[in-house]
Design a protein around this motif. Structure first.
Motif, PDB file in Angstrom:
ATOM      1  N   VAL A   1      22.175   4.774 -13.970  1.00 13.28           N
ATOM      2  CA  VAL A   1      22.915   5.802 -13.241  1.00 13.28           C
ATOM      3  C   VAL A   1      22.012   6.465 -12.206  1.00 13.28           C
ATOM      4  O   VAL A   1      22.435   6.731 -11.072  1.00 13.28           O
ATOM      5  CB  VAL A   1      23.509   6.832 -14.222  1.00 13.28           C
ATOM      6  N   ALA A   2      20.767   6.727 -12.558  1.00 15.49           N
ATOM      7  CA  ALA A   2      19.829   7.337 -11.614  1.00 15.49           C
ATOM      8  C   ALA A   2      19.563   6.419 -10.424  1.00 15.49           C
ATOM      9  O   ALA A   2      19.380   6.891  -9.293  1.00 15.49           O
ATOM     10  CB  ALA A   2      18.521   7.677 -12.323  1.00 15.49           C
ATOM     11  N   ALA A   3      19.554   5.113 -10.666  1.00 11.67           N
ATOM     12  CA  ALA A   3      19.290   4.151  -9.598  1.00 11.67           C
ATOM     13  C   ALA A   3      20.504   3.937  -8.706  1.00 11.67           C
ATOM     14  O   ALA A   3      20.374   3.590  -7.533  1.00 11.67           O
ATOM     15  CB  ALA A   3      18.827   2.822 -10.187  1.00 11.67           C
ATOM     16  N   GLY A   4      21.722   4.119  -9.268  1.00 11.54           N
ATOM     17  CA  GLY A   4      22.944   4.015  -8.490  1.00 11.54           C
ATOM     18  C   GLY A   4      23.404   2.588  -8.260  1.00 11.54           C
ATOM     19  O   GLY A   4      22.880   1.631  -8.844  1.00 11.54           O
ATOM     20  N   GLY A   5      24.410   2.433  -7.408  1.00 14.34           N
ATOM     21  CA  GLY A   5      25.002   1.136  -7.134  1.00 14.34           C
ATOM     22  C   GLY A   5      26.101   0.788  -8.125  1.00 14.34           C
ATOM     23  O   GLY A   5      26.597   1.642  -8.866  1.00 14.34           O
ATOM     24  N   ILE A   6      26.486  -0.471  -8.128  1.00 13.90           N
ATOM     25  CA  ILE A   6      27.506  -0.962  -9.049  1.00 13.90           C
ATOM     26  C   ILE A   6      26.833  -1.365 -10.353  1.00 13.90           C
ATOM     27  O   ILE A   6      25.927  -2.199 -10.366  1.00 13.90           O
ATOM     28  CB  ILE A   6      28.267  -2.159  -8.451  1.00 13.90           C
ATOM     29  N   ILE A   7      27.282  -0.767 -11.450  1.00 11.92           N
ATOM     30  CA  ILE A   7      26.638  -0.940 -12.757  1.00 11.92           C
ATOM     31  C   ILE A   7      27.644  -1.524 -13.734  1.00 11.92           C
ATOM     32  O   ILE A   7      28.735  -0.981 -13.924  1.00 11.92           O
ATOM     33  CB  ILE A   7      26.126   0.408 -13.295  1.00 11.92           C
ATOM     34  N   THR A   8      27.281  -2.626 -14.368  1.00 13.09           N
ATOM     35  CA  THR A   8      28.097  -3.209 -15.423  1.00 13.09           C
ATOM     36  C   THR A   8      27.262  -3.326 -16.694  1.00 13.09           C
ATOM     37  O   THR A   8      26.087  -2.960 -16.713  1.00 13.09           O
ATOM     38  CB  THR A   8      28.644  -4.591 -15.018  1.00 13.09           C
ATOM     39  N   PHE A   9      27.874  -3.853 -17.755  1.00 15.25           N
ATOM     40  CA  PHE A   9      27.222  -3.929 -19.054  1.00 15.25           C
ATOM     41  C   PHE A   9      27.267  -5.358 -19.582  1.00 15.25           C
ATOM     42  O   PHE A   9      28.262  -6.069 -19.420  1.00 15.25           O
ATOM     43  CB  PHE A   9      27.909  -3.003 -20.057  1.00 15.25           C
ATOM     44  N   SER A  10      26.183  -5.750 -20.243  1.00 15.79           N
ATOM     45  CA  SER A  10      26.122  -7.028 -20.960  1.00 15.79           C
ATOM     46  C   SER A  10      25.578  -6.747 -22.351  1.00 15.79           C
ATOM     47  O   SER A  10      24.374  -6.787 -22.591  1.00 15.79           O
ATOM     48  CB  SER A  10      25.210  -8.018 -20.214  1.00 15.79           C
ATOM     49  N   CYS A  11      26.505  -6.442 -23.269  1.00 14.47           N
ATOM     50  CA  CYS A  11      26.121  -5.998 -24.617  1.00 14.47           C
ATOM     51  C   CYS A  11      26.636  -6.939 -25.693  1.00 14.47           C
ATOM     52  O   CYS A  11      26.670  -6.583 -26.876  1.00 14.47           O
ATOM     53  CB  CYS A  11      26.662  -4.581 -24.870  1.00 14.47           C
ATOM     54  N   GLY A  12      27.064  -8.126 -25.302  1.00 15.92           N
ATOM     55  CA  GLY A  12      27.627  -9.054 -26.264  1.00 15.92           C
ATOM     56  C   GLY A  12      29.141  -9.110 -26.164  1.00 15.92           C
ATOM     57  O   GLY A  12      29.761  -8.353 -25.410  1.00 15.92           O
ATOM     58  N   PRO A  13      29.751  -9.990 -26.940  1.00 15.67           N
ATOM     59  CA  PRO A  13      31.191 -10.229 -26.793  1.00 15.67           C
ATOM     60  C   PRO A  13      32.087  -9.178 -27.427  1.00 15.67           C
ATOM     61  O   PRO A  13      33.273  -9.124 -27.126  1.00 15.67           O
ATOM     62  CB  PRO A  13      31.380 -11.576 -27.486  1.00 15.67           C
ATOM     63  N   ARG A  14      31.547  -8.354 -28.317  1.00 17.43           N
ATOM     64  CA  ARG A  14      32.364  -7.388 -29.031  1.00 17.43           C
ATOM     65  C   ARG A  14      32.198  -5.983 -28.474  1.00 17.43           C
ATOM     66  O   ARG A  14      31.197  -5.681 -27.842  1.00 17.43           O
ATOM     67  CB  ARG A  14      32.003  -7.402 -30.520  1.00 17.43           C
ATOM     68  N   PRO A  15      33.176  -5.100 -28.709  1.00 15.04           N
ATOM     69  CA  PRO A  15      33.038  -3.714 -28.266  1.00 15.04           C
ATOM     70  C   PRO A  15      31.814  -3.044 -28.875  1.00 15.04           C
ATOM     71  O   PRO A  15      31.453  -3.319 -30.023  1.00 15.04           O
ATOM     72  CB  PRO A  15      34.326  -3.054 -28.777  1.00 15.04           C
ATOM     73  N   VAL A  16      31.193  -2.171 -28.103  1.00 18.55           N
ATOM     74  CA  VAL A  16      29.996  -1.474 -28.570  1.00 18.55           C
ATOM     75  C   VAL A  16      30.086   0.014 -28.242  1.00 18.55           C
ATOM     76  O   VAL A  16      30.800   0.424 -27.324  1.00 18.55           O
ATOM     77  CB  VAL A  16      28.705  -2.042 -27.936  1.00 18.55           C
ATOM     78  N   THR A  17      29.356   0.807 -29.000  1.00 19.44           N
ATOM     79  CA  THR A  17      29.195   2.227 -28.717  1.00 19.44           C
ATOM     80  C   THR A  17      27.721   2.502 -28.433  1.00 19.44           C
ATOM     81  O   THR A  17      26.858   2.133 -29.224  1.00 19.44           O
ATOM     82  CB  THR A  17      29.659   3.090 -29.906  1.00 19.44           C
ATOM     83  N   ILE A  18      27.459   3.130 -27.310  1.00 20.65           N
ATOM     84  CA  ILE A  18      26.107   3.532 -26.942  1.00 20.65           C
ATOM     85  C   ILE A  18      26.000   5.041 -27.133  1.00 20.65           C
ATOM     86  O   ILE A  18      26.693   5.810 -26.465  1.00 20.65           O
ATOM     87  CB  ILE A  18      25.774   3.155 -25.492  1.00 20.65           C
ATOM     88  N   THR A  19      25.167   5.450 -28.053  1.00 16.56           N
ATOM     89  CA  THR A  19      24.965   6.874 -28.284  1.00 16.56           C
ATOM     90  C   THR A  19      23.917   7.397 -27.312  1.00 16.56           C
ATOM     91  O   THR A  19      22.772   6.938 -27.312  1.00 16.56           O
ATOM     92  CB  THR A  19      24.511   7.140 -29.723  1.00 16.56           C
ATOM     93  N   MET A  20      24.334   8.347 -26.485  1.00 17.96           N
ATOM     94  CA  MET A  20      23.447   8.883 -25.461  1.00 17.96           C
ATOM     95  C   MET A  20      22.496   9.911 -26.082  1.00 17.96           C
ATOM     96  O   MET A  20      22.937  10.891 -26.677  1.00 17.96           O
ATOM     97  CB  MET A  20      24.259   9.513 -24.337  1.00 17.96           C
ATOM     98  N   THR A  21      21.210   9.659 -25.938  1.00 15.37           N
ATOM     99  CA  THR A  21      20.207  10.621 -26.396  1.00 15.37           C
ATOM    100  C   THR A  21      19.784  11.560 -25.273  1.00 15.37           C
ATOM    101  O   THR A  21      19.003  12.477 -25.486  1.00 15.37           O
ATOM    102  CB  THR A  21      18.977   9.882 -26.941  1.00 15.37           C
ATOM    103  N   ALA A  22      20.314  11.324 -24.072  1.00 14.18           N
ATOM    104  CA  ALA A  22      20.109  12.210 -22.924  1.00 14.18           C
ATOM    105  C   ALA A  22      21.312  12.046 -22.004  1.00 14.18           C
ATOM    106  O   ALA A  22      21.983  11.009 -22.016  1.00 14.18           O
ATOM    107  CB  ALA A  22      18.820  11.858 -22.176  1.00 14.18           C
ATOM    108  N   THR A  23      21.585  13.053 -21.214  1.00 14.13           N
ATOM    109  CA  THR A  23      22.685  12.987 -20.251  1.00 14.13           C
ATOM    110  C   THR A  23      22.292  12.109 -19.074  1.00 14.13           C
ATOM    111  O   THR A  23      21.196  12.241 -18.520  1.00 14.13           O
ATOM    112  CB  THR A  23      23.028  14.398 -19.742  1.00 14.13           C
TER     113      THR A  23
END
Length: 389
Positions: free
Chosen positions: A106-128
């Motif tokens: 997010v700090a770097a900007g641009g178009i950001i996608t995710f590659s976390c495997g084939p199943r749904p995932v939850t990412i717990t944010m330890t910082a905003t």
């Protein structure tokens, strides 16, 4: 920012039903688990090191928004093509999708996608995750599989063109054209902005001031901000200022969706804005709550707030349009169980079309003849092919 009004209109139970031609709303049982599961605890991770794979019934399941909504979505409000991302969070495994990776992207900007495997995932944010003001565009696309969780402890995403800590790019920080932020195909869960009072606070999931923001195909569940106060709002989204007074677009998105999944804040159990226009298209807002007490400004001996069970807006010239959407089973301890709208100079307009507003409880006050709505603006709210009851 405080809303200054002297006349309180007594609550009315009069139903308003405009001519109907096949309402594009959900059925009366719209807030069923088919929209968002009533129990999503299985998606809460046991580790904060990276993403976890939720069990069946995860938040990243059903398509958000109102599937029967037929509001035309303007080109600028549609999802962004992310087939050629600038950045990818993760390398194909849940463990690689970490809070730090999201913050960095997010700090770097641009178009950001995710590659976390084939199943749904939850990412717990330890910082905003914070947007840097020099970035012209930030697109965060979860592909319908990613939940960003604040774990009930922190705000998830922040953009503020007037925050010099994020880079000072113009002397007109409240009206600069960039950054332009898009969030799409994501779930924001358990964000919490309680105690974050800079610029009025609020925005448990997302806080924005300046630039532009739009939200597409996204779900918000169990987000929070300060429970009382006259000038705080937006359990899920809080927006102050948009470039050239252009609207915030919320498209095909769900806020709450089932009992126990809604947001809660002093004002604006789903969204809140000050002097900001909104276009809420083909979306669902259910089971959100304005929890404050004492209204705005606060009555003597009270902490203030309690207005706008789903939507809280105030300021001067701005507009709110709700189209193809369902707003029901929200509540406000003071005014506007569905919508609280105060245009201080009485130039603002409210339009509700092809939508259903049902069972939105205003415990204190609402505008006579408009169940669930408190309105002070230009003329009266315009209701087109919609049901209010």
């Amino acid at each position: 920012m405080r809303v200054r009004w002297a006349v309180v209109l007594v609550a009315s139970v009069t139903a308003v039903t405009a001519p109907m031609t096949g309402l594009p709303g959900l059925p009366d049982a719209a807030a069923s688990a088919s929209s968002v599961p009533t129990s999503a605890s299985a998606s809460v991770p046991t580790s904060v090191l990276g993403a976890t794979v939720p069990a069946s019934g995860s938040l990243a399941g059903p398509v958000p928004g109102n599937p029967n909504g037929r509001a035309v979505v303007p080109l600028e409000a549609r999802a962004v093509d992310t087939s050629r991302p600038n950045r990818v969070v993760g390398n194909g495994t849940p463990a690689s999708c970490t809070s730090q990776a999201v913050v960095n992207a997010v700090a770097a900007g641009g178009i950001i996608t995710f590659s976390c495997g084939p199943r749904p995932v939850t990412i717990t944010m330890t910082a905003t995750a914070k947007v840097r003001n020099a970035r012209p565009r930030i697109v965060l696309d979860g592909g319908g599989k990613v939940t960003l969780s604040g774990a009930g402890k922190r705000r998830i995403l922040y953009m503020n063109t007037c925050d010099q800590a994020q880079g000072w790019t113009t002397s007109h920080c409240d009206d600069q054209e960039t950054p332009q932020l898009t969030v799409q195909n994501l779930t924001f869960a358990d964000g919490n902005a309680t105690g974050q009072r800079a610029d009025g606070g609020g925005g448990g999931a997302i806080f924005v001031r300046g630039g532009r923001v739009k939200v597409v195909n996204t779900r918000f569940v169990r987000n929070r901000c300060d429970p009382t106060g006259p000038d705080v709002g937006g359990a899920a989204i809080r927006v102050l200022d948009q470039s050239r007074d252009r609207p915030v677009y919320v498209v095909n998105s769900t806020f709450g969706g089932a009992a126990g999944q809604g947001g809660a804040c002093a004002n604006g159990g789903a969204v809140s804005g000050i002097g900001v226009s909104w276009e809420i298209l083909n979306s669902v807002m259910t089971y959100n709550t304005a929890t404050g007490r004492g209204a705005n400004p606060a009555r003597g001996g009270t902490p203030g707030g309690g207005s706008g069970g789903a939507i809280y807006t105030d300021g001067n010239r701005f507009s709110v349009r709700v189209a193809g959407s369902v707003i029901q089973n929200n509540s406000a301890k003071e005014g506007g169980g569905a919508v609280f709208f105060v245009s201080n100079d009485r130039t603002g307009t409210l339009l509700i079309e092809d939508s259903a507003l049902r069972r939105n409880r205003s415990a204190g006050f609402e505008t006579k003849g408009y169940p669930g709505i408190f309105f002070l603006g230009a003329g009266r709210p315009k209701i087109v092919r919609s049901t209010l009851r």
